[in-house]
Design a protein around this motif. Sequence first.
Motif, mmCIF file in Angstrom:
data_model
loop_
_atom_site.group_PDB
_atom_site.id
_atom_site.type_symbol
_atom_site.label_atom_id
_atom_site.label_comp_id
_atom_site.label_asym_id
_atom_site.label_seq_id
_atom_site.Cartn_x
_atom_site.Cartn_y
_atom_site.Cartn_z
ATOM 1 N N ARG A 25 0.832 -1.204 0.000
ATOM 2 C CA ARG A 25 0.000 0.000 0.000
ATOM 3 C C ARG A 25 0.866 1.254 0.000
ATOM 4 O O ARG A 25 0.622 2.199 -0.758
ATOM 5 C CB ARG A 25 -0.928 -0.018 1.226
ATOM 6 C CG ARG A 25 -1.758 1.245 1.434
ATOM 7 C CD ARG A 25 -2.734 1.481 0.313
ATOM 8 N NE ARG A 25 -3.664 2.534 0.658
ATOM 9 C CZ ARG A 25 -4.287 3.294 -0.242
ATOM 10 N NH1 ARG A 25 -4.066 3.110 -1.545
ATOM 11 N NH2 ARG A 25 -5.135 4.237 0.142
ATOM 12 N N TYR A 26 1.883 1.277 0.843
ATOM 13 C CA TYR A 26 2.786 2.422 0.870
ATOM 14 C C TYR A 26 3.528 2.566 -0.463
ATOM 15 O O TYR A 26 3.670 3.675 -0.989
ATOM 16 C CB TYR A 26 3.795 2.275 2.006
ATOM 17 C CG TYR A 26 3.194 2.407 3.378
ATOM 18 C CD1 TYR A 26 2.738 3.634 3.850
ATOM 19 C CD2 TYR A 26 3.092 1.308 4.226
ATOM 20 C CE1 TYR A 26 2.187 3.762 5.113
ATOM 21 C CE2 TYR A 26 2.542 1.432 5.501
ATOM 22 C CZ TYR A 26 2.087 2.652 5.935
ATOM 23 O OH TYR A 26 1.545 2.781 7.185
ATOM 24 N N MET A 27 4.015 1.449 -1.000
ATOM 25 C CA MET A 27 4.750 1.509 -2.260
ATOM 26 C C MET A 27 3.864 2.036 -3.380
ATOM 27 O O MET A 27 4.297 2.865 -4.199
ATOM 28 C CB MET A 27 5.284 0.119 -2.616
ATOM 29 C CG MET A 27 6.213 -0.481 -1.573
ATOM 30 S SD MET A 27 7.731 0.462 -1.324
ATOM 31 C CE MET A 27 8.667 -0.027 -2.771
ATOM 32 N N GLU A 28 2.627 1.589 -3.426
ATOM 33 C CA GLU A 28 1.674 2.057 -4.449
ATOM 34 C C GLU A 28 1.505 3.574 -4.378
ATOM 35 O O GLU A 28 1.533 4.272 -5.403
ATOM 36 C CB GLU A 28 0.332 1.359 -4.231
ATOM 37 C CG GLU A 28 -0.808 1.904 -5.073
ATOM 38 C CD GLU A 28 -2.162 1.394 -4.617
ATOM 39 O OE1 GLU A 28 -3.146 1.649 -5.327
ATOM 40 O OE2 GLU A 28 -2.240 0.748 -3.553
ATOM 41 N N LEU A 29 1.338 4.107 -3.170
ATOM 42 C CA LEU A 29 1.096 5.534 -3.009
ATOM 43 C C LEU A 29 2.344 6.360 -3.300
ATOM 44 O O LEU A 29 2.273 7.430 -3.919
ATOM 45 C CB LEU A 29 0.598 5.814 -1.592
ATOM 46 C CG LEU A 29 -0.780 5.235 -1.265
ATOM 47 C CD1 LEU A 29 -1.075 5.383 0.232
ATOM 48 C CD2 LEU A 29 -1.873 5.923 -2.086
ATOM 49 N N LEU A 30 3.496 5.898 -2.860
ATOM 50 C CA LEU A 30 4.735 6.639 -3.090
ATOM 51 C C LEU A 30 5.120 6.643 -4.567
ATOM 52 O O LEU A 30 5.515 7.679 -5.115
ATOM 53 C CB LEU A 30 5.850 6.042 -2.230
ATOM 54 C CG LEU A 30 5.677 6.294 -0.726
ATOM 55 C CD1 LEU A 30 6.456 5.265 0.086
ATOM 56 C CD2 LEU A 30 6.126 7.705 -0.369
ATOM 57 N N LEU A 84 12.430 5.532 -5.525
ATOM 58 C CA LEU A 84 13.047 4.911 -4.356
ATOM 59 C C LEU A 84 14.564 4.893 -4.524
ATOM 60 O O LEU A 84 15.088 4.385 -5.505
ATOM 61 C CB LEU A 84 12.526 3.488 -4.183
ATOM 62 C CG LEU A 84 13.061 2.699 -2.980
ATOM 63 C CD1 LEU A 84 12.603 3.339 -1.670
ATOM 64 C CD2 LEU A 84 12.603 1.243 -3.051
ATOM 65 N N THR A 85 15.271 5.452 -3.522
ATOM 66 C CA THR A 85 16.733 5.481 -3.572
ATOM 67 C C THR A 85 17.378 4.730 -2.414
ATOM 68 O O THR A 85 18.584 4.493 -2.431
ATOM 69 C CB THR A 85 17.249 6.933 -3.569
ATOM 70 O OG1 THR A 85 16.751 7.609 -2.397
ATOM 71 C CG2 THR A 85 16.780 7.675 -4.814
ATOM 72 N N HIS A 86 16.589 4.366 -1.395
ATOM 73 C CA HIS A 86 17.130 3.606 -0.270
ATOM 74 C C HIS A 86 16.009 2.813 0.379
ATOM 75 O O HIS A 86 14.909 3.327 0.568
ATOM 76 C CB HIS A 86 17.751 4.535 0.777
ATOM 77 C CG HIS A 86 18.190 3.804 2.022
ATOM 78 N ND1 HIS A 86 19.446 3.237 2.154
ATOM 79 C CD2 HIS A 86 17.524 3.515 3.176
ATOM 80 C CE1 HIS A 86 19.532 2.655 3.332
ATOM 81 N NE2 HIS A 86 18.387 2.802 3.981
ATOM 82 N N PHE A 87 16.332 1.552 0.742
ATOM 83 C CA PHE A 87 15.407 0.723 1.514
ATOM 84 C C PHE A 87 16.236 -0.154 2.436
ATOM 85 O O PHE A 87 17.200 -0.791 2.001
ATOM 86 C CB PHE A 87 14.548 -0.163 0.616
ATOM 87 C CG PHE A 87 13.540 -0.989 1.382
ATOM 88 C CD1 PHE A 87 12.246 -0.526 1.564
ATOM 89 C CD2 PHE A 87 13.886 -2.211 1.943
ATOM 90 C CE1 PHE A 87 11.314 -1.260 2.284
ATOM 91 C CE2 PHE A 87 12.974 -2.950 2.676
ATOM 92 C CZ PHE A 87 11.679 -2.471 2.840
ATOM 93 N N SER A 88 15.882 -0.178 3.707
ATOM 94 C CA SER A 88 16.583 -1.042 4.642
ATOM 95 C C SER A 88 15.661 -1.419 5.788
ATOM 96 O O SER A 88 14.658 -0.743 6.050
ATOM 97 C CB SER A 88 17.848 -0.361 5.194
ATOM 98 O OG SER A 88 17.520 0.809 5.916
ATOM 99 N N GLU A 89 16.004 -2.502 6.459
ATOM 100 C CA GLU A 89 15.340 -2.935 7.685
ATOM 101 C C GLU A 89 16.427 -2.967 8.762
ATOM 102 O O GLU A 89 17.019 -4.011 9.016
ATOM 103 C CB GLU A 89 14.690 -4.300 7.483
ATOM 104 C CG GLU A 89 13.558 -4.262 6.469
ATOM 105 C CD GLU A 89 13.032 -5.647 6.132
ATOM 106 O OE1 GLU A 89 11.827 -5.878 6.355
ATOM 107 O OE2 GLU A 89 13.815 -6.483 5.646
ATOM 108 N N PRO A 90 16.715 -1.822 9.387
ATOM 109 C CA PRO A 90 17.896 -1.714 10.250
ATOM 110 C C PRO A 90 17.798 -2.580 11.495
ATOM 111 O O PRO A 90 16.731 -2.771 12.073
ATOM 112 C CB PRO A 90 17.943 -0.227 10.613
ATOM 113 C CG PRO A 90 16.541 0.253 10.421
ATOM 114 C CD PRO A 90 15.984 -0.555 9.293
#
Length: 243
Positions: free
Chosen positions: A196-201, A208-214
Motif C-alpha cells: 500500500r505504501y509503495m503504491e502511493l509513493l 526509491l533510492t534507499h530501503f533497509s530494515e535496520p
Amino acid sequence: MNPAGPPSDGWAESAGAWIADMGEEGDFGRRFVLDEPMLRLATAAAPATALDVGCGEGRFCRMLRANGIATVGVDPTEALIDRARARDPAGDYRLGRGEALDLPDAGFDLVVSYLSLIDMPDVAAAIAEMARVLRPGGTLLIANLNGFNTAGQTLGWMQDLSGNSHFGMDHYLDERADWIEWRGIRVQNWHRPLGRYMELLLGAGLTLTHFSEPAPTGGDARRVKRYRRAPWFLVMAWTRPGV
C-alpha cells in the motif's frame, strides 16, 4: 453534525506519558535502531531546509537543527507542539496534520516522516502532501513500523505447543487501525501492508533510492535479540525527480 468532534486517536490523552517516555534520547527503537540511519540519510545531501511531519515533541527536529538544517516541525497534538517549543524556543513548530499541510509547494529540500505514517488515517492524502511540499531533487525520508510488525500488534509474542516463543501476525493484507498500549500510552496505530505504501509513493511520482530494515546497533543484549527475531522497522528514502 457531531458536537463532540471526531473520535480521539489517543494522542491528546497520551501526550504527557509520551513526553516522559521519550525524554531527550528516545526509546530503544529510536536510540539504538533508527536514529543513526535516519540522521545519516537526512544529512547525506546537506539539505538547507527540512520538514518533520508528525514531529511530536520535536526530538528529531532538534537533531536536524543541530546539524545546521533549518527545520519546521508539524504535529496535530497541541501538548506535543507546546513541549517542542518549550525545549527549543528558537525552533519552528506548528500545529497541523500531515494530510493537509499549510505550506507552499516545493518548499523543502528534505521531508521526514519518522514513525508518523502509522498515526495518519488518510495515508494517501498525507503522502501526496509530503510529495507536494518537496522540491524537485529533494528527499522524502521515512521510518515506519514494518507491516509484519503492525499485523501482529494485537497478537505479539506467543508460545507454541512446544513452549517456544514466536511473534504472531494475522490479516496482513487488511488495512486497519488497532489500539496499542505501553507505559501509560494508549494510541491508535494503522496497519497497512508494504504494498500500500509503495503504491502511493510510486503514484506520487517519487523514486526509491534507499530501503533497509535496520538492526540494533547497541543497547541491552536481550532487547537486541528480540529486535533481531521479528521484523520491527523499515527505512526508505524517496526522491522527487527534477532539478
